[in-house]
Write a protein that holds these residues in place. Sequence first.
Motif, short mmCIF file in Angstrom:
data_model
loop_
_atom_site.label_atom_id
_atom_site.label_comp_id
_atom_site.label_asym_id
_atom_site.label_seq_id
_atom_site.Cartn_x
_atom_site.Cartn_y
_atom_site.Cartn_z
N ARG A 54 0.85 -1.20 0.00
CA ARG A 54 0.00 0.00 0.00
C ARG A 54 0.87 1.24 0.00
N GLY A 55 0.44 2.26 -0.71
CA GLY A 55 1.24 3.47 -0.93
C GLY A 55 1.66 4.13 0.37
N ARG A 56 2.92 4.56 0.42
CA ARG A 56 3.47 5.18 1.62
C ARG A 56 3.45 6.71 1.57
N GLY A 57 2.79 7.25 0.54
CA GLY A 57 2.73 8.71 0.40
C GLY A 57 1.70 9.35 1.32
N GLY A 58 0.79 8.57 1.86
CA GLY A 58 -0.18 9.13 2.78
C GLY A 58 -1.54 8.43 2.75
N LEU A 65 -2.96 -2.24 -7.56
CA LEU A 65 -4.26 -1.84 -8.12
C LEU A 65 -4.10 -0.55 -8.91
N LYS A 66 -3.40 0.42 -8.32
CA LYS A 66 -3.15 1.70 -9.01
C LYS A 66 -2.46 1.43 -10.35
N TRP A 67 -1.49 0.54 -10.34
CA TRP A 67 -0.76 0.25 -11.57
C TRP A 67 -1.66 -0.41 -12.62
N CYS A 82 7.85 9.68 -9.73
CA CYS A 82 8.01 9.42 -8.30
C CYS A 82 7.79 10.70 -7.53
N ASN A 83 6.93 10.60 -6.51
CA ASN A 83 6.65 11.74 -5.65
C ASN A 83 7.69 11.78 -4.53
N ALA A 84 8.67 12.67 -4.68
CA ALA A 84 9.69 12.86 -3.66
C ALA A 84 9.61 14.29 -3.16
N ASP A 85 8.37 14.77 -3.03
CA ASP A 85 8.16 16.16 -2.62
C ASP A 85 8.19 16.29 -1.10
N GLU A 86 8.04 15.17 -0.41
CA GLU A 86 8.08 15.09 1.06
C GLU A 86 8.00 16.43 1.79
N SER A 87 6.78 16.91 2.00
CA SER A 87 6.63 18.21 2.69
C SER A 87 5.59 18.21 3.79
N GLU A 88 4.94 17.07 4.05
CA GLU A 88 3.95 17.05 5.14
C GLU A 88 4.71 17.19 6.46
N CYS A 173 2.43 20.93 -4.17
CA CYS A 173 2.95 20.10 -5.26
C CYS A 173 3.14 18.65 -4.85
N GLY A 174 2.95 18.31 -3.58
CA GLY A 174 2.96 16.92 -3.16
C GLY A 174 1.66 16.22 -3.55
N GLU A 175 0.60 16.99 -3.73
CA GLU A 175 -0.68 16.43 -4.21
C GLU A 175 -0.45 16.04 -5.66
N GLU A 176 -0.83 14.81 -6.03
CA GLU A 176 -0.29 14.28 -7.28
C GLU A 176 -0.66 15.05 -8.54
N SER A 177 -1.86 15.61 -8.59
CA SER A 177 -2.21 16.32 -9.83
C SER A 177 -1.51 17.68 -9.89
N ASN A 210 3.90 7.64 -7.69
CA ASN A 210 4.16 6.82 -6.51
C ASN A 210 5.24 7.42 -5.65
N ASN A 211 5.09 7.21 -4.37
CA ASN A 211 6.02 7.74 -3.38
C ASN A 211 7.37 7.00 -3.39
N VAL A 212 8.40 7.66 -2.92
CA VAL A 212 9.76 7.08 -2.88
C VAL A 212 9.79 5.76 -2.10
N GLU A 213 9.23 5.79 -0.89
CA GLU A 213 9.27 4.58 -0.05
C GLU A 213 8.44 3.46 -0.68
N THR A 214 7.34 3.81 -1.31
CA THR A 214 6.52 2.80 -2.00
C THR A 214 7.37 2.06 -3.02
N LEU A 215 8.07 2.83 -3.86
CA LEU A 215 8.85 2.21 -4.93
C LEU A 215 10.03 1.42 -4.37
C1 LIG Z 1 -1.92 18.33 0.05
C2 LIG Z 1 -1.29 17.02 -0.25
C3 LIG Z 1 0.09 16.87 -0.11
C4 LIG Z 1 0.71 15.65 -0.41
N1 LIG Z 1 2.07 15.55 -0.26
C5 LIG Z 1 2.67 14.37 -0.58
C6 LIG Z 1 4.09 14.24 -0.47
O1 LIG Z 1 4.80 15.19 -0.10
N2 LIG Z 1 4.66 13.05 -0.81
C7 LIG Z 1 3.91 11.99 -1.25
O2 LIG Z 1 4.47 10.96 -1.56
N3 LIG Z 1 2.57 12.09 -1.35
C8 LIG Z 1 1.94 13.25 -1.03
N4 LIG Z 1 0.58 13.34 -1.17
C9 LIG Z 1 -0.16 12.17 -1.69
C10 LIG Z 1 -0.15 12.15 -3.22
O3 LIG Z 1 -1.24 12.91 -3.72
C11 LIG Z 1 -0.29 10.75 -3.78
O4 LIG Z 1 -1.40 10.16 -3.21
C12 LIG Z 1 0.91 9.88 -3.52
O5 LIG Z 1 2.08 10.47 -4.03
C13 LIG Z 1 0.70 8.54 -4.17
O6 LIG Z 1 1.81 7.71 -3.93
P1 LIG Z 1 1.64 6.32 -3.18
O7 LIG Z 1 0.46 5.63 -3.82
O8 LIG Z 1 2.91 5.63 -3.42
O9 LIG Z 1 1.38 6.63 -1.75
C14 LIG Z 1 -0.06 14.56 -0.85
C15 LIG Z 1 -1.45 14.70 -0.97
C16 LIG Z 1 -2.05 15.91 -0.67
C17 LIG Z 1 -3.54 16.02 -0.82
#
Ligand SMILES: Cc1cc2nc3c(=O)[nH]c(=O)nc-3n(C[C@H](O)[C@H](O)[C@H](O)COP(=O)(O)O)c2cc1C
Lengths: 419, 165
Positions: A54-58, A65-67, A82-88, A173-177, A210-215
């Motif tokens: 399961r995704g580690r991005g949040g 399934l996503k794939w 890859c989502n490496a924006d890590e800002s939460e 920008c961490g939100e995927e879209s 996908n998040n760094v840790e997920t991959l």
């Molecule tokens: C406001 C907001 C910030 C987010 N920030 C991150 C982030 O910094 N890193 C991340 O991996 N996912 C973040 N996410 C989740 C991503 O939208 C996305 O679900 C995730 O990158 C999917 O990767 P995963 O399926 O591997 O978890 C954020 C979502 C929201 C709504």
Amino acid sequence: MLEETLVLFRNIRTPGYDGTLDSYRKAGGYQSLPKALAMQPEEVIALVKEAGLRGRGGAGFPTGLKWSFMAKNTGKPSYLVCNADESEPGTCKDRELMLKDPHLFLEGMMIGCYALGCHHGYIYVRGEYFPAIKSLNKAIDDCYREGILGPKLLGGDYELDLTVHTGAGAYICGEESALLDSLEGKRGHPRVKPPFPAVAGFNSCPTSVNNVETLTNVTAILEMGADAYKSLGSPNNAGTHLVSLSGHVNRPGVYEVAMGVGLREIIQELGGGVRGGKQLKGVIPGGSSSPVLRADEIDIAYDFDSVGKAGSMMGSSAIMVFDEDTDVVKLLHRISRFYNHESCGQCTPCREGTHWARQLLRDFLQNNGSERKLNRLQRVGRNMGGTTLCALGDAASMPIVSFLKKFPDDFRQYYATAS
Amino acid sequence: MFSPETQQQVDRLLSRYPIRRNALLPLLHLAQKENQGWLDSKWVNHVAELCEVSPTHVEGVATFYTMFRFRPPGKYHLQVCTCVPCCLVGGPEILEHLEHKLGIHAGHTTKDGLFSIEEMECIGACAYAPAMIVNEDYVEQLTPEKIDQLLDTLATTPQEQETHA
Ligand SMILES: Cc1cc2nc3c(=O)[nH]c(=O)nc-3n(C[C@H](O)[C@H](O)[C@H](O)COP(=O)(O)O)c2cc1C
Ligand code: SF4
Ligand code: FES
């Protein structure tokens, strides 16, 4: 005594390991990728599904399934980003992987690209992570030089390029879209969904984010197989995860534990308990947006489902601990300030709500609180939840609603004395 | 406008994306670095040309992101985190200490152009809080004493420097 379960941190915790290609290979690296390349792409996706990753991005969304949602035969290229924006706030685990074991992560990314039929993958790293960006670029350069990346992935007949893309300071920008808009060279504004990225993502092509840790987990799954991987965690919460532990503990740090170990044990045994011999007041269990738990509510298993059942969420596995002397009004004010600063302003409830919440909390701190303002704060908090384009509205709402519910007297103190 | 070495990086970057506009953020970073840490209209126009978009687009994008600056920063740009975990363990006090020592508020630069301070949201070093970034390096587990030492070292370091604490 709770101990770490080392899968992703196995190399990092080995004395002398330095994360270079050479040391990664000596530690058995780049042996998962050939296994994947010997399989059909669909078989790799099926294996990741079977492992229960399961995704580690949040959000904890099932990766396999996503794939499997990726649009096929569109005549367009498809991308893995890859989502490496890590800002939460509270989260600092992807950084460890990128800095200290970049190849373990890159290998997982390569496997993901192969599984999805992508010939170019982008790693969107937050711009402030200069050291991680350097580390990744060096690792990628080494891979090209050694013929791991390029026209012949690992000497085979699959072509793959990876590129590090630098963000520039915007939590949204961490939100995927929003991340995809930003990667395209625009402001990072969350998009209206559908279409989902799997259909129209980067430059309107099918994309998986996908998040760094997920991959990085994908490398481990190929290495150990689905059953062994699943057996590490708890039911429906497979594997290990990286926990960022911060705040008032004796030993803050990033720890790798099996899914489902006790939350209190993580804080007590890995974190060494509350510092200065003080009493625990509360815990924010899954990044700054997750609903707060009081000290008497943390005897739960730490995995997606159990923290959810306890009325909060595990999110990015960032645990923030605070002691009895903490002023929770101040703490909530700081959280609200963050979401106000980071709102992209597209939706009225989020733009206005985060502003009012911050103002109201400041009033409290200036001894200008009142029962009316408390009720107003509650309304403002509630109205942001579920009414917005992206989940930042919910992220801003949950702390307010939960802090008011769990620590009402702390807020009352600020006007009982004043009036 | 870019130096020959940087121009090589620019060309390489542009070759990594299907559309030139996609390289906008990385190119703005390169431009900012080339121009001592900030962007002016000359550079905005140049990046616009490279990405084949209008200068208005570039400006709109650049102003959206906090890392792009439109005024010169100090030689040492101190980016202090005061977000939630840092706040719990003394980040705001570290910021105050710095402001006091340097005689400037966050958002400003010392008269001699040596130091500027910026207050940051979470910089992803929460387990090593309180933390800050000095130019491109992280300095973590900050204490007032550590700050004093660092400022002394930086103030006396000639020209090209390392900022590791
Ligand atoms: C406001 C907001 C910030 C987010 N920030 C991150 C982030 O910094 N890193 C991340 O991996 N996912 C973040 N996410 C989740 C991503 O939208 C996305 O679900 C995730 O990158 C999917 O990767 P995963 O399926 O591997 O978890 C954020 C979502 C929201 C709504
Ligand atoms: S919820 Fe907030 S951050 Fe998300 S799109 Fe709406 S205004 Fe922007
Ligand atoms: S809150 Fe300061 S680094 Fe995360």
